[in-house]
Write an enzyme that holds these catalytic residues in place. Structure first.
Site, PDB file in Angstrom:
ATOM      1  N   ASN A   9      -7.549  80.868 -61.747  1.00 32.33           N
ATOM      2  CA  ASN A   9      -7.858  79.548 -60.827  1.00 32.33           C
ATOM      3  C   ASN A   9      -7.542  78.283 -61.822  1.00 32.33           C
ATOM      4  O   ASN A   9      -8.389  77.837 -62.763  1.00 32.33           O
ATOM      5  CB  ASN A   9      -9.323  79.724 -60.394  1.00 32.33           C
ATOM      6  CG  ASN A   9      -9.844  78.297 -59.928  1.00 32.33           C
ATOM      7  OD1 ASN A   9      -9.043  77.471 -59.482  1.00 32.33           O
ATOM      8  ND2 ASN A   9     -11.113  78.182 -60.006  1.00 32.33           N
ATOM      9  N   TRP A  10      -6.461  77.501 -61.624  1.00 31.20           N
ATOM     10  CA  TRP A  10      -6.016  76.592 -62.613  1.00 31.20           C
ATOM     11  C   TRP A  10      -6.783  75.124 -62.376  1.00 31.20           C
ATOM     12  O   TRP A  10      -6.847  74.373 -62.939  1.00 31.20           O
ATOM     13  CB  TRP A  10      -4.503  76.184 -62.128  1.00 31.20           C
ATOM     14  CG  TRP A  10      -3.801  77.040 -62.937  1.00 31.20           C
ATOM     15  CD1 TRP A  10      -3.905  78.289 -63.703  1.00 31.20           C
ATOM     16  CD2 TRP A  10      -2.297  76.904 -63.130  1.00 31.20           C
ATOM     17  NE1 TRP A  10      -2.934  78.800 -64.008  1.00 31.20           N
ATOM     18  CE2 TRP A  10      -1.891  77.912 -63.640  1.00 31.20           C
ATOM     19  CE3 TRP A  10      -1.239  76.029 -62.652  1.00 31.20           C
ATOM     20  CZ2 TRP A  10      -0.472  78.318 -64.265  1.00 31.20           C
ATOM     21  CZ3 TRP A  10       0.063  76.200 -62.873  1.00 31.20           C
ATOM     22  CH2 TRP A  10       0.462  77.110 -63.516  1.00 31.20           C
ATOM     23  N   LYS A  11      -7.600  75.223 -61.113  1.00 33.35           N
ATOM     24  CA  LYS A  11      -8.406  73.986 -60.855  1.00 33.35           C
ATOM     25  C   LYS A  11      -7.381  72.640 -60.708  1.00 33.35           C
ATOM     26  O   LYS A  11      -6.285  73.004 -60.288  1.00 33.35           O
ATOM     27  CB  LYS A  11      -9.451  73.646 -61.703  1.00 33.35           C
ATOM     28  CG  LYS A  11     -10.415  74.906 -61.724  1.00 33.35           C
ATOM     29  CD  LYS A  11     -11.632  74.986 -62.752  1.00 33.35           C
ATOM     30  CE  LYS A  11     -12.170  76.030 -62.625  1.00 33.35           C
ATOM     31  NZ  LYS A  11     -13.672  76.250 -63.245  1.00 33.35           N
ATOM     32  N   HIS A  94     -15.727  78.189 -54.003  1.00 42.69           N
ATOM     33  CA  HIS A  94     -15.844  78.071 -55.333  1.00 42.69           C
ATOM     34  C   HIS A  94     -17.102  76.919 -55.722  1.00 42.69           C
ATOM     35  O   HIS A  94     -17.480  76.040 -54.925  1.00 42.69           O
ATOM     36  CB  HIS A  94     -14.676  77.540 -56.110  1.00 42.69           C
ATOM     37  CG  HIS A  94     -14.688  77.648 -57.540  1.00 42.69           C
ATOM     38  ND1 HIS A  94     -15.615  76.508 -58.288  1.00 42.69           N
ATOM     39  CD2 HIS A  94     -14.426  78.346 -58.432  1.00 42.69           C
ATOM     40  CE1 HIS A  94     -15.380  76.980 -59.594  1.00 42.69           C
ATOM     41  NE2 HIS A  94     -14.610  77.939 -59.565  1.00 42.69           N
ATOM     42  N   GLU A  96     -17.610  74.902 -57.437  1.00 39.40           N
ATOM     43  CA  GLU A  96     -17.361  73.278 -57.420  1.00 39.40           C
ATOM     44  C   GLU A  96     -17.094  72.654 -56.265  1.00 39.40           C
ATOM     45  O   GLU A  96     -17.329  71.475 -56.058  1.00 39.40           O
ATOM     46  CB  GLU A  96     -16.119  72.960 -58.587  1.00 39.40           C
ATOM     47  CG  GLU A  96     -16.222  73.547 -59.990  1.00 39.40           C
ATOM     48  CD  GLU A  96     -15.158  73.994 -60.878  1.00 39.40           C
ATOM     49  OE1 GLU A  96     -13.954  73.858 -60.423  1.00 39.40           O
ATOM     50  OE2 GLU A  96     -15.560  74.692 -61.958  1.00 39.40           O
ATOM     51  N   GLY A 171     -16.936  77.553 -67.060  1.00 36.96           N
ATOM     52  CA  GLY A 171     -16.384  76.572 -68.155  1.00 36.96           C
ATOM     53  C   GLY A 171     -17.447  75.817 -69.301  1.00 36.96           C
ATOM     54  O   GLY A 171     -17.407  74.932 -69.823  1.00 36.96           O
ATOM     55  N   SER A 211     -16.240  81.732 -67.781  1.00 40.77           N
ATOM     56  CA  SER A 211     -16.016  82.226 -69.357  1.00 40.77           C
ATOM     57  C   SER A 211     -15.629  83.358 -69.577  1.00 40.77           C
ATOM     58  O   SER A 211     -16.045  83.831 -70.797  1.00 40.77           O
ATOM     59  CB  SER A 211     -17.134  81.495 -69.975  1.00 40.77           C
ATOM     60  OG  SER A 211     -17.713  80.243 -69.740  1.00 40.77           O
TER      61      SER A 211
HETATM   62  P1  PGA Z   1     -13.830  79.269 -66.257  1.00 39.66           P
HETATM   63  O1  PGA Z   1     -13.930  79.175 -64.717  1.00 39.66           O
HETATM   64  O2  PGA Z   1     -13.198  80.714 -66.600  1.00 39.66           O
HETATM   65  O3  PGA Z   1     -13.176  78.343 -66.953  1.00 39.66           O
HETATM   66  O4  PGA Z   1     -15.391  79.575 -66.569  1.00 39.66           O
HETATM   67  C1  PGA Z   1     -13.958  80.223 -64.096  1.00 39.66           C
HETATM   68  C2  PGA Z   1     -13.979  79.530 -62.371  1.00 39.66           C
HETATM   69  O5  PGA Z   1     -14.450  78.605 -62.167  1.00 39.66           O
HETATM   70  O6  PGA Z   1     -13.384  80.205 -61.737  1.00 39.66           O
END
Ligand code: PGA
Length: 252
Positions: A9-11, A94, A96, A171, A211
């Site tokens: 997931n590159w966001k 997600h 976010e 994150g 993470s």
């Molecule tokens: P992260 O994000 O691996 O940077 O913790 C995972 C995600 O939000 O899908």
């Protein structure tokens, strides 16, 4: 036997030239990519149409889509548009999106249904915040985020991938321990079994996210109910992403 998935997931990251660089690096190392793992990348949707011929052997996904197929929704894209580009997966719900764009469980349900109606497989995200875990409400939160699945048809459920992503691990560098992750994954599979029977529950892929890195991926993926990962930060770096894919290939 469930085929493992590693999904990046590159966001909101990478310019177009950085994107091309990533796929070139991945292609150059494609002999290292194991065949027994489904590898997915969700870049910014702006790039999807240009990447449909560039991404092999990686499967493309969108990071989000609107719940309607078309209409006056400035700035949005729909699942029918994704389908028209042969995009087979879309991340939905997600944390976010839930946090910064006020996506409720009801909206997430609508989006999942829109994806399924267009034959796009949703990667449905769920997960609790730190406060919810500390208040010991994490099981209830996850059940409430997923409960609409009980009213879906067998065919629909079969096309869903679930991602458990504890918000406190996204994150932050703080991964859930493999015991914590397995406990929730098993809980989710038990819910699926209660709603749709054990046979179907055993077919659904449940990914861990938060993470997940080359140094912890194998331990997580070795858990019996963890079928791969949804990877944020580490999916931006080809070597790290490949290392995580290899972990999925060797996991039991
Ligand atoms: P992260 O994000 O691996 O940077 O913790 C995972 C995600 O939000 O899908």
């Amino acid at each position: 036997m469930r085929t493992k998935i590693v999904a990046g997931n590159w966001k909101m990251n990478k310019t177009w030239s950085e994107t091309l660089q990533f796929f070139n690096d991945l292609k150059r190392n494609s002999h290292e990519l194991p065949k027994n793992v489904e590898v997915i990348v969700a870049p910014p949707s702006l790039y999807l149409s240009q990447l449909t011929n560039e991404s092999q052997p990686v499967i493309l996904a969108a990071q989000n889509a609107h719940q309607e197929n078309k209409g006056a929704f400035t700035g949005e894209i729909s699942c029918s548009m994704l389908k028209s580009l042969n995009i087979d997966y879309c991340i939905i719900g997600h944390s976010e999106r839930r946090m910064y764009f006020n996506e409720s469980n009801e909206l997430v349900e609508k989006k999942v249904k829109a994806a399924l109606a267009n034959e796009v497989s949703p990667i449905l995200c769920c997960g609790e915040t730190l406060e919810e875990r500390e208040a010991n409400t994490h099981f209830d939160i996850i059940e409430s985020q997923l409960s609409f699945i009980k009213n879906l048809s067998v065919k629909e459920v079969r096309n869903i991938v679930i991602a458990y992503e504890p918000v406190w691990a996204i994150g932050t560098g703080k991964t859930a321990s493999s015991e914590q992750a397995q406990e929730i994954h098993q809980f989710i599979r038990n819910l699926l079994s209660k709603w749709h029977g054990e046979e179907l529950a055993n077919q659904i892929r449940i990914l861990y996210g938060g993470s997940c890195k080359p140094d912890n991926a194998l331990e997580l993926f070795n858990c019996p109910d963890i079928d791969g990962g949804l990877i944020g930060g580490a999916s931006l770096v080809p070597e790290d992403f490949i290392a995580i894919i290899k972990s999925a290939a060797t996991a039991q």
